[in-house]
Write a protein that holds these residues in place. Structure first.
Motif, mmCIF file in Angstrom:
data_model
loop_
_atom_site.group_PDB
_atom_site.id
_atom_site.type_symbol
_atom_site.label_atom_id
_atom_site.label_comp_id
_atom_site.label_asym_id
_atom_site.label_seq_id
_atom_site.Cartn_x
_atom_site.Cartn_y
_atom_site.Cartn_z
ATOM 1 N N THR A 10 53.779 39.211 23.179
ATOM 2 C CA THR A 10 54.080 40.589 22.757
ATOM 3 C C THR A 10 52.859 41.221 22.097
ATOM 4 O O THR A 10 52.579 42.416 22.287
ATOM 5 C CB THR A 10 55.274 40.610 21.786
ATOM 6 O OG1 THR A 10 56.405 39.994 22.408
ATOM 7 C CG2 THR A 10 55.644 42.033 21.394
ATOM 8 N N LYS B 230 65.196 38.133 9.930
ATOM 9 C CA LYS B 230 64.114 39.108 9.714
ATOM 10 C C LYS B 230 63.058 39.005 10.803
ATOM 11 O O LYS B 230 62.540 40.011 11.307
ATOM 12 C CB LYS B 230 63.468 38.875 8.341
ATOM 13 C CG LYS B 230 64.302 39.343 7.158
ATOM 14 C CD LYS B 230 63.573 39.067 5.852
ATOM 15 C CE LYS B 230 64.392 39.515 4.651
ATOM 16 N NZ LYS B 230 63.699 39.194 3.374
ATOM 17 N N ASN C 98 64.431 40.515 13.981
ATOM 18 C CA ASN C 98 64.394 41.981 13.897
ATOM 19 C C ASN C 98 62.969 42.507 14.036
ATOM 20 O O ASN C 98 62.735 43.549 14.650
ATOM 21 C CB ASN C 98 64.999 42.455 12.573
ATOM 22 C CG ASN C 98 66.516 42.431 12.583
ATOM 23 O OD1 ASN C 98 67.148 42.685 13.601
ATOM 24 N ND2 ASN C 98 67.120 42.125 11.442
ATOM 25 N N PHE C 99 62.005 41.766 13.478
ATOM 26 C CA PHE C 99 60.596 42.120 13.632
ATOM 27 C C PHE C 99 60.193 42.074 15.104
ATOM 28 O O PHE C 99 59.511 42.975 15.615
ATOM 29 C CB PHE C 99 59.738 41.153 12.808
ATOM 30 C CG PHE C 99 58.274 41.177 13.155
ATOM 31 C CD1 PHE C 99 57.443 42.177 12.675
ATOM 32 C CD2 PHE C 99 57.722 40.194 13.970
ATOM 33 C CE1 PHE C 99 56.091 42.197 12.985
ATOM 34 C CE2 PHE C 99 56.381 40.206 14.292
ATOM 35 C CZ PHE C 99 55.559 41.205 13.803
ATOM 36 N N TYR D 24 62.133 42.414 17.669
ATOM 37 C CA TYR D 24 62.780 43.548 18.338
ATOM 38 C C TYR D 24 61.930 44.802 18.179
ATOM 39 O O TYR D 24 61.720 45.557 19.152
ATOM 40 C CB TYR D 24 64.173 43.777 17.757
ATOM 41 C CG TYR D 24 64.750 45.128 18.128
ATOM 42 C CD1 TYR D 24 65.366 45.323 19.358
ATOM 43 C CD2 TYR D 24 64.645 46.221 17.251
ATOM 44 C CE1 TYR D 24 65.872 46.570 19.713
ATOM 45 C CE2 TYR D 24 65.149 47.461 17.600
ATOM 46 C CZ TYR D 24 65.757 47.636 18.828
ATOM 47 O OH TYR D 24 66.238 48.868 19.175
ATOM 48 N N THR D 25 61.464 45.050 16.968
ATOM 49 C CA THR D 25 60.649 46.248 16.706
ATOM 50 C C THR D 25 59.392 46.258 17.558
ATOM 51 O O THR D 25 59.002 47.290 18.114
ATOM 52 C CB THR D 25 60.275 46.315 15.210
ATOM 53 O OG1 THR D 25 61.465 46.322 14.427
ATOM 54 C CG2 THR D 25 59.469 47.566 14.906
ATOM 55 N N LYS D 26 58.742 45.091 17.664
ATOM 56 C CA LYS D 26 57.525 44.984 18.468
ATOM 57 C C LYS D 26 57.826 45.229 19.943
ATOM 58 O O LYS D 26 57.053 45.898 20.643
ATOM 59 C CB LYS D 26 56.904 43.595 18.294
ATOM 60 C CG LYS D 26 56.474 43.253 16.878
ATOM 61 C CD LYS D 26 55.158 43.929 16.518
ATOM 62 C CE LYS D 26 53.991 43.321 17.246
ATOM 63 N NZ LYS D 26 52.702 43.902 16.811
ATOM 64 N N ILE E 91 60.586 46.776 21.340
ATOM 65 C CA ILE E 91 61.148 48.089 21.664
ATOM 66 C C ILE E 91 60.045 49.144 21.727
ATOM 67 O O ILE E 91 60.159 50.147 22.448
ATOM 68 C CB ILE E 91 62.259 48.497 20.657
ATOM 69 C CG1 ILE E 91 63.239 49.499 21.302
ATOM 70 C CG2 ILE E 91 61.671 49.054 19.379
ATOM 71 C CD1 ILE E 91 64.073 48.927 22.407
ATOM 72 N N ALA E 92 58.952 48.912 20.985
ATOM 73 C CA ALA E 92 57.801 49.819 21.047
ATOM 74 C C ALA E 92 57.156 49.784 22.428
ATOM 75 O O ALA E 92 56.468 50.731 22.823
ATOM 76 C CB ALA E 92 56.775 49.442 19.976
ATOM 77 N N ASN F 121 63.969 45.674 25.486
ATOM 78 C CA ASN F 121 65.049 45.292 24.592
ATOM 79 C C ASN F 121 65.097 43.780 24.432
ATOM 80 O O ASN F 121 64.819 43.040 25.381
ATOM 81 C CB ASN F 121 66.389 45.792 25.134
ATOM 82 C CG ASN F 121 67.045 46.770 24.177
ATOM 83 O OD1 ASN F 121 67.296 46.423 23.026
ATOM 84 N ND2 ASN F 121 67.307 47.986 24.652
ATOM 85 N N SER G 249 69.051 44.376 14.640
ATOM 86 C CA SER G 249 68.592 45.446 15.526
ATOM 87 C C SER G 249 68.671 44.985 16.973
ATOM 88 O O SER G 249 68.910 45.779 17.892
ATOM 89 C CB SER G 249 67.153 45.841 15.185
ATOM 90 O OG SER G 249 67.039 46.264 13.839
ATOM 91 N N TYR G 250 68.460 43.730 17.206
ATOM 92 C CA TYR G 250 68.440 43.145 18.550
ATOM 93 C C TYR G 250 69.863 42.967 19.084
ATOM 94 O O TYR G 250 70.844 43.011 18.345
ATOM 95 C CB TYR G 250 67.717 41.800 18.526
ATOM 96 C CG TYR G 250 68.254 40.813 17.509
ATOM 97 C CD1 TYR G 250 69.302 39.949 17.820
ATOM 98 C CD2 TYR G 250 67.711 40.733 16.219
ATOM 99 C CE1 TYR G 250 69.803 39.045 16.885
ATOM 100 C CE2 TYR G 250 68.209 39.833 15.277
ATOM 101 C CZ TYR G 250 69.248 38.997 15.626
ATOM 102 O OH TYR G 250 69.744 38.099 14.704
#
Length: 360
Positions: free
Chosen positions: A123, A255, A258-259, A261-263, A265-266, A270, A308-309
């Motif tokens: 990623t 955590k 979720n981190f 996921y953020t990377k 989704i940018a 998904n 978030s995921y």
């Protein structure tokens, strides 16, 4: 001379007897991992009975090791995980790939050391610039999930060129990945000729004889086809309970997910997280004397945390499956059977299709 021969035979007889018992009754495949690490004799046709109930589906997923990375590729989902993701035609990733309009690429054994770290690496790199995917399915067995984030490096990266080089090196190597190697011919005079008779006798007295890595316990009902009310599970399922029952550590795991996921989704990707429950956890409530063993709390903790995921509560799915059928996991193995793999594959497909329909 005759007396000498008789004396030699007298001392050799116990050894020859042990060899005869071992060679006659003990024969396990690489798949039957709990029999192998427990040196347990089981000459039934159990595994063939299970597989005969399932028609092998064509393998439709692609593998990163055989994909042309010189051109741009696009897949519905990438699967990255451990041995639960390795299963081939009867694996969840193949049931997923056999669904209409879903294409799957599988990140091969190169990544098996730590799938979470491996996903962070690609990623952070440029792999997804060339390899387009809509979803990543991140799978990890329960017993190692928490441990896998304790020393995670969130800044580490892997470039496309480094990935291609690693693939080429793997192709050139004559050695197959460890988890695909067949057990090579073994030495006749090995410690197994002692362990096989000893462990199989000791299991009459102990749930896990000293030196064995497999627990064998009684259960309240029969959970497996043509098997008595017994359950085999891996020693590390119990060994890792303390860390997996640590709420603070599970919070840190969440955590990290979720981190991730953020990377992802940018990049327009998904994240689907698939924890694979330990066999011990799934069948804990069916152990006759479960008060002797710690209760697994990992899924209770993870389920309660904000995510978030996209999350697959695989334990809940499997517990429901156990109400309908036997053999959710193999009796002789730590892994789930095609019965569960199919249900998990269809659940992932449902998540993908539902999510895609909401963005059309």
């Amino acid at each position: 001379m005759k007396n000498y021969i008789y004396k030699v035979l007298f001392f050799l007889m116990p050894i020859l007897l042990l060899i005869a018992i071992t060679e006659t009754f003990y024969s396990v495949s690489e798949e039957e991992d709990l029999l192998r690490v427990g040196f347990i004799i089981d000459n039934s046709e159990y595994r063939n009975i299970i597989k005969d109930n399932f028609k092998a589906m064509p393998i439709k997923y692609e593998q990163i090791i055989t994909t042309d990375l010189e051109k741009e590729n696009h897949f519905s989902a990438m699967v990255i995980g451990d041995s639960f993701s390795l299963q081939h035609e009867f694996g969840y990733k193949n049931y997923l790939a056999n669904q209409d309009s879903i294409s799957v690429i599988y990140m091969n054994q190169y990544f098996f050391g730590n799938p979470i770290q491996s996903l962070i690496n690609i990623t952070n790199g440029d792999v997804f610039d060339r390899l387009k995917v809509d979803f990543v399915v991140l799978q990890s067995v329960e017993r190692y999930f928490v441990n896998r984030v304790e020393k995670i490096d969130t800044l580490s990266s892997l470039s496309l060129e480094a990935l291609k080089l690693s693939i080429e090196e793997t192709k050139k190597s004559d050695n197959k990945p460890t988890n695909e190697k067949a057990r090579s011919d073994y030495t006749l005079f090995s410690d197994r000729m002692i362990k096989v008779p000893y462990f199989n006798l000791a299991y009459c007295l102990f749930d896990k004889p000293y030196g064995s890595k497999t627990y064998k316990v009684n259960t309240t009902i029969s959970l497996f086809t043509n098997k008595p009310n017994t359950l085999l599970f891996y020693q590390e399922d119990v060994d890792n309970i303390e860390v997996n029952n640590d709420l603070e550590k599970v919070i840190e795991l969440n955590k990290t997910l979720n981190f991730l996921y953020t990377k992802l989704i940018a990049k327009g990707i998904n994240l689907i997280v698939l924890p694979s429950p330990d066999k011990y956890d799934v069948y804990y409530d069916f152990i006759s004397k479960k008060e002797k063993y710690p209760e697994p709390l990992f899924f209770d903790y993870l389920d309660s945390l904000p995510k978030s995921y996209l999350y697959i509560n695989s334990k809940e799915i499997i517990k429901d499956l156990i109400k309908e059928t036997k053999d959710a996991y193999y009796y002789d193995d730590t892994h789930w059977s095609p019965i569960t793999a199919e249900r998990i594959g269809l659940e992932i497909a449902k998540i993908i299709e539902n999510h895609q329909s909401t963005i059309k």
